[in-house]
Design a protein around this motif. Structure first.
Motif, PDB file in Angstrom:
ATOM      1  N   UNK A   1       0.832  -1.208   0.000  1.00  7.45           N
ATOM      2  CA  UNK A   1       0.000   0.000   0.000  1.00  7.45           C
ATOM      3  C   UNK A   1       0.868   1.261   0.000  1.00  7.45           C
ATOM      4  N   UNK A   2       1.902   1.268   0.831  1.00  8.38           N
ATOM      5  CA  UNK A   2       2.810   2.421   0.925  1.00  8.38           C
ATOM      6  C   UNK A   2       3.956   2.331  -0.080  1.00  8.38           C
ATOM      7  N   UNK A   3       4.075   1.193  -0.806  1.00  9.09           N
ATOM      8  CA  UNK A   3       5.135   0.984  -1.806  1.00  9.09           C
ATOM      9  C   UNK A   3       6.526   1.028  -1.167  1.00  9.09           C
ATOM     10  N   UNK A   4       6.657   0.378   0.020  1.00  5.78           N
ATOM     11  CA  UNK A   4       7.917   0.366   0.771  1.00  5.78           C
ATOM     12  C   UNK A   4       8.370  -1.063   1.047  1.00  5.78           C
ATOM     13  N   UNK A   5       9.676  -1.251   1.162  1.00  4.75           N
ATOM     14  CA  UNK A   5      10.250  -2.502   1.639  1.00  4.75           C
ATOM     15  C   UNK A   5      11.007  -2.225   2.930  1.00  4.75           C
ATOM     16  N   UNK A   6      10.966  -3.186   3.827  1.00  2.17           N
ATOM     17  CA  UNK A   6      11.622  -3.086   5.128  1.00  2.17           C
ATOM     18  C   UNK A   6      12.536  -4.288   5.288  1.00  2.17           C
ATOM     19  N   UNK A   7      13.680  -4.110   5.936  1.00  2.01           N
ATOM     20  CA  UNK A   7      14.577  -5.215   6.207  1.00  2.01           C
ATOM     21  C   UNK A   7      15.413  -4.914   7.433  1.00  2.01           C
ATOM     22  N   UNK A   8      15.959  -5.962   8.006  1.00  6.08           N
ATOM     23  CA  UNK A   8      16.882  -5.875   9.129  1.00  6.08           C
ATOM     24  C   UNK A   8      18.296  -5.920   8.569  1.00  6.08           C
ATOM     25  N   UNK A   9      19.168  -5.035   9.040  1.00  9.11           N
ATOM     26  CA  UNK A   9      20.592  -5.172   8.777  1.00  9.11           C
ATOM     27  C   UNK A   9      21.184  -5.740  10.057  1.00  9.11           C
ATOM     28  N   UNK A  10      21.341  -7.056  10.050  1.00 11.16           N
ATOM     29  CA  UNK A  10      21.750  -7.787  11.244  1.00 11.16           C
ATOM     30  C   UNK A  10      23.093  -7.298  11.782  1.00 11.16           C
ATOM     31  N   UNK A  11      24.048  -7.064  10.927  1.00 10.88           N
ATOM     32  CA  UNK A  11      25.402  -6.680  11.356  1.00 10.88           C
ATOM     33  C   UNK A  11      25.424  -5.317  12.046  1.00 10.88           C
ATOM     34  N   UNK A  12      24.595  -4.395  11.574  1.00 19.03           N
ATOM     35  CA  UNK A  12      24.571  -3.042  12.144  1.00 19.03           C
ATOM     36  C   UNK A  12      23.531  -2.877  13.240  1.00 19.03           C
ATOM     37  N   UNK A  13      22.628  -3.840  13.394  1.00 22.77           N
ATOM     38  CA  UNK A  13      21.593  -3.750  14.432  1.00 22.77           C
ATOM     39  C   UNK A  13      20.568  -2.671  14.142  1.00 22.77           C
ATOM     40  N   UNK A  14      20.122  -2.581  12.868  1.00 23.39           N
ATOM     41  CA  UNK A  14      19.146  -1.556  12.489  1.00 23.39           C
ATOM     42  C   UNK A  14      18.022  -2.176  11.651  1.00 23.39           C
ATOM     43  N   UNK A  15      16.891  -1.501  11.652  1.00 23.22           N
ATOM     44  CA  UNK A  15      15.794  -1.805  10.734  1.00 23.22           C
ATOM     45  C   UNK A  15      15.700  -0.635   9.780  1.00 23.22           C
ATOM     46  N   UNK A  16      15.671  -0.950   8.486  1.00 23.66           N
ATOM     47  CA  UNK A  16      15.639   0.092   7.460  1.00 23.66           C
ATOM     48  C   UNK A  16      14.451  -0.098   6.545  1.00 23.66           C
ATOM     49  N   UNK A  17      14.155   0.980   5.802  1.00 24.04           N
ATOM     50  CA  UNK A  17      13.135   0.892   4.774  1.00 24.04           C
ATOM     51  C   UNK A  17      13.557   1.733   3.581  1.00 24.04           C
ATOM     52  N   UNK A  18      12.923   1.420   2.433  1.00 22.71           N
ATOM     53  CA  UNK A  18      13.172   2.155   1.195  1.00 22.71           C
ATOM     54  C   UNK A  18      11.953   1.987   0.299  1.00 22.71           C
ATOM     55  N   UNK A  19      11.888   2.794  -0.735  1.00 25.95           N
ATOM     56  CA  UNK A  19      10.862   2.593  -1.753  1.00 25.95           C
ATOM     57  C   UNK A  19      11.157   1.284  -2.479  1.00 25.95           C
ATOM     58  N   UNK A  20      10.168   0.711  -3.142  1.00 29.14           N
ATOM     59  CA  UNK A  20      10.351  -0.558  -3.830  1.00 29.14           C
ATOM     60  C   UNK A  20      11.411  -0.505  -4.923  1.00 29.14           C
ATOM     61  N   UNK A  21      11.713   0.686  -5.420  1.00 28.10           N
ATOM     62  CA  UNK A  21      12.774   0.810  -6.435  1.00 28.10           C
ATOM     63  C   UNK A  21      14.153   1.009  -5.814  1.00 28.10           C
ATOM     64  N   UNK A  22      14.244   1.008  -4.475  1.00 31.23           N
ATOM     65  CA  UNK A  22      15.517   1.156  -3.774  1.00 31.23           C
ATOM     66  C   UNK A  22      15.876   2.580  -3.394  1.00 31.23           C
ATOM     67  N   UNK A  23      15.050   3.541  -3.746  1.00 31.96           N
ATOM     68  CA  UNK A  23      15.346   4.936  -3.415  1.00 31.96           C
ATOM     69  C   UNK A  23      14.891   5.281  -1.996  1.00 31.96           C
ATOM     70  N   UNK A  24      15.413   6.377  -1.473  1.00 30.51           N
ATOM     71  CA  UNK A  24      15.028   6.925  -0.166  1.00 30.51           C
ATOM     72  C   UNK A  24      15.203   5.932   0.988  1.00 30.51           C
ATOM     73  N   UNK A  25      16.393   5.394   1.145  1.00 30.96           N
ATOM     74  CA  UNK A  25      16.693   4.467   2.249  1.00 30.96           C
ATOM     75  C   UNK A  25      16.697   5.238   3.559  1.00 30.96           C
ATOM     76  N   UNK A  26      15.999   4.717   4.555  1.00 29.90           N
ATOM     77  CA  UNK A  26      15.928   5.344   5.884  1.00 29.90           C
ATOM     78  C   UNK A  26      16.208   4.297   6.954  1.00 29.90           C
TER      79      UNK A  26
END
Length: 109
Positions: A69-94
């Protein structure tokens, strides 16, 4: 043993959705080895070897989930201990959450 373990990590997460325009079914997954990782996607057409790298140079991606619905993907970066998200095209990583330990998976409520 090491080779089978690497394959297990590479195939840790996969999700079906549509592409950024919403017109083709797509499969998204995180891929990692023991040095770096990425987010990949491929059309669900059955074509072998047809994929695109959406994000590169992720330390250790794991546990992908999509919010269509929001056109976002979320993932865990295990090594850095963070949860991130970005648009489905990979832009705007947060980075949404930092300072977490041993998180392998996540879900959207």
């Amino acid at each position: 043993m090491m080779r089978s373990m690497a394959m297990l990590v590479m195939l840790a997460a996969a999700w079906a959705t549509t592409d950024a325009r919403g017109d083709k079914p797509m499969l998204y997954w995180t891929q990692t080895d023991f040095h770096s990782g990425s987010v990949q996607r491929s059309p669900l057409t059955g074509a072998v070897g047809v994929y695109r790298t959406v994000l590169r140079d992720i330390e250790r991606p794991w546990g992908m989930v999509l919010d269509l619905k929001a056109r976002k993907m979320y993932w865990v970066d295990y090594a850095l201990g963070v949860i991130r998200r970005a648009n489905l095209d990979g832009s705007d990583v947060e980075t949404l959450v930092s300072g977490i330990k041993e998180v392998f998976d996540l879900d959207i409520d």
